[in-house]
Design an enzyme around this catalytic site. Structure first.
Site, PDB file in Angstrom:
ATOM      1  N   SER A  70      -8.317  11.644  64.097  1.00  0.00           N
ATOM      2  CA  SER A  70      -7.245  12.569  63.721  1.00  0.00           C
ATOM      3  C   SER A  70      -6.802  13.410  64.918  1.00  0.00           C
ATOM      4  O   SER A  70      -7.567  13.670  65.842  1.00  0.00           O
ATOM      5  CB  SER A  70      -7.704  13.497  62.598  1.00  0.00           C
ATOM      6  OG  SER A  70      -8.176  12.759  61.500  1.00  0.00           O
TER       7      SER A  70
HETATM    8  N1  SAH Z   1     -12.103  12.291  60.586  1.00  0.00           N
HETATM    9  C1  SAH Z   1     -11.919  10.993  61.196  1.00  0.00           C
HETATM   10  C2  SAH Z   1     -10.709  10.308  60.609  1.00  0.00           C
HETATM   11  C3  SAH Z   1     -10.822   8.847  60.647  1.00  0.00           C
HETATM   12  S1  SAH Z   1      -9.526   7.987  59.804  1.00  0.00           S
HETATM   13  C4  SAH Z   1     -11.763  11.141  62.698  1.00  0.00           C
HETATM   14  O1  SAH Z   1     -11.249  12.165  63.140  1.00  0.00           O
HETATM   15  O2  SAH Z   1     -12.122  10.223  63.421  1.00  0.00           O
HETATM   16  C5  SAH Z   1     -10.132   7.957  58.158  1.00  0.00           C
HETATM   17  C6  SAH Z   1     -11.424   7.236  57.910  1.00  0.00           C
HETATM   18  O3  SAH Z   1     -11.592   7.174  56.491  1.00  0.00           O
HETATM   19  C7  SAH Z   1     -11.468   5.801  58.411  1.00  0.00           C
HETATM   20  O4  SAH Z   1     -12.577   5.637  59.240  1.00  0.00           O
HETATM   21  C8  SAH Z   1     -11.587   4.969  57.124  1.00  0.00           C
HETATM   22  O5  SAH Z   1     -12.390   3.822  57.277  1.00  0.00           O
HETATM   23  C9  SAH Z   1     -12.235   5.964  56.173  1.00  0.00           C
HETATM   24  N2  SAH Z   1     -12.043   5.681  54.753  1.00  0.00           N
HETATM   25  C10 SAH Z   1     -10.928   5.248  54.125  1.00  0.00           C
HETATM   26  N3  SAH Z   1     -11.147   5.122  52.805  1.00  0.00           N
HETATM   27  C11 SAH Z   1     -12.447   5.499  52.591  1.00  0.00           C
HETATM   28  C12 SAH Z   1     -13.277   5.580  51.444  1.00  0.00           C
HETATM   29  N4  SAH Z   1     -12.835   5.267  50.221  1.00  0.00           N
HETATM   30  N5  SAH Z   1     -14.552   5.987  51.606  1.00  0.00           N
HETATM   31  C13 SAH Z   1     -15.040   6.329  52.834  1.00  0.00           C
HETATM   32  N6  SAH Z   1     -14.303   6.261  53.961  1.00  0.00           N
HETATM   33  C14 SAH Z   1     -13.018   5.863  53.843  1.00  0.00           C
END
Ligand code: SAH
EC number: 2.1.1.77
Length: 220
Positions: A70
């Site tokens: 993010s």
């Molecule tokens: N806070 C993270 C954001 C990553 S993007 C950062 O700053 O790096 C969002 C993440 O949510 C991805 O890694 C994706 O695989 C995960 N995600 C999506 N749906 C999900 C679910 N149902 N349960 C757990 N993780 C999920």
């Protein structure tokens, strides 16, 4: 944070990080504690080495598997919104991804449970937390849309992938007065929302337009 790879040089130096902090302040981030966490956390170790020189730009960056780390402004804003009500004991994060948001929360709460559906991303995040010495983070490989009932209720929940609407299972895992910050809506029409648990229902504040990857079911 004394390891050389954490300190960084040139485009990943402390000075570069300080410029990011000043920028976030100009963009309206007020919480001193959040800005301090951003200042102390080397974002360049949360991205691929090839992207390290861009780690302190205020943008989302690819982390593989079609996911992104993010944007720092959004990480800071969501953390600030979560903390506004006072000290948080236990927090659930849905979507560990690179682990950057988790690392920012780590010094600000007692314990974080973070759930990720893509095992490979979770593994990398685990190594980063170990190398930074962050010990109050518990990781789970599962579908976070269901929350984590065995550790509920939580003082706060932070969701970093967008569901279409507010997941009821997550609201039910908030303590009374607990808060959840999450993006909701389809791609290109998402809004950041803060939910506050009130009795059997909740209050909802719509905050600002955002762009997140979608929340998906199942694990990989
Ligand atoms: N806070 C993270 C954001 C990553 S993007 C950062 O700053 O790096 C969002 C993440 O949510 C991805 O890694 C994706 O695989 C995960 N995600 C999506 N749906 C999900 C679910 N149902 N349960 C757990 N993780 C999920």
């Amino acid at each position: 944070m004394s390891r050389p790879e954490h300190r960084g040089i040139g485009m990943t130096s402390e000075r570069t990080r300080e410029r990011l902090v000043q920028r976030l302040r100009r963009e309206g981030i007020r919480s001193v504690r959040v800005l301090e966490a951003i200042r102390n956390t080397p974002r360049h170790i949360f991205v691929d080495e090839a992207l390290a020189s861009r780690a302190y730009e205020d943008t989302a960056l690819p982390i593989g598997h079609g996911q992104t780390i993010s944007q720092p402004y959004i990480v800071a804003r969501m953390t600030e919104l979560l903390l506004e009500g006072g000290a948080l004991d236990t927090v659930l994060e849905v979507g560990t991804g690179s682990g950057y948001q988790t690392a920012i929360l780590s010094p600000l709460v007692r314990r974080i449970y973070s759930v990720e559906r893509i095992a490979a991303l979770q593994q990398q995040a685990r190594h980063r937390f170990q190398s930074l010495g962050l010990r109050n983070i518990r990781l789970r490989h599962s579908d976070g849309g269901m929350g984590l009932p065995e550790y509920a209720p939580f003082d706060g929940i932070l969701v970093t992938a967008a569901p279409e609407g507010i997941p009821r299972a997550l609201v039910e895992q908030l303590k009374p007065g607990g808060r959840m910050v999450l993006p909701i809506g389809p791609r290109r029409e998402q809004v950041l929302v803060r939910v506050t648990r009130k009795g059997s229902g909740y209050d909802k504040e719509l905050l600002e337009r955002v762009a997140f990857v979608p929340l998906r079911g199942g694990v990989l």
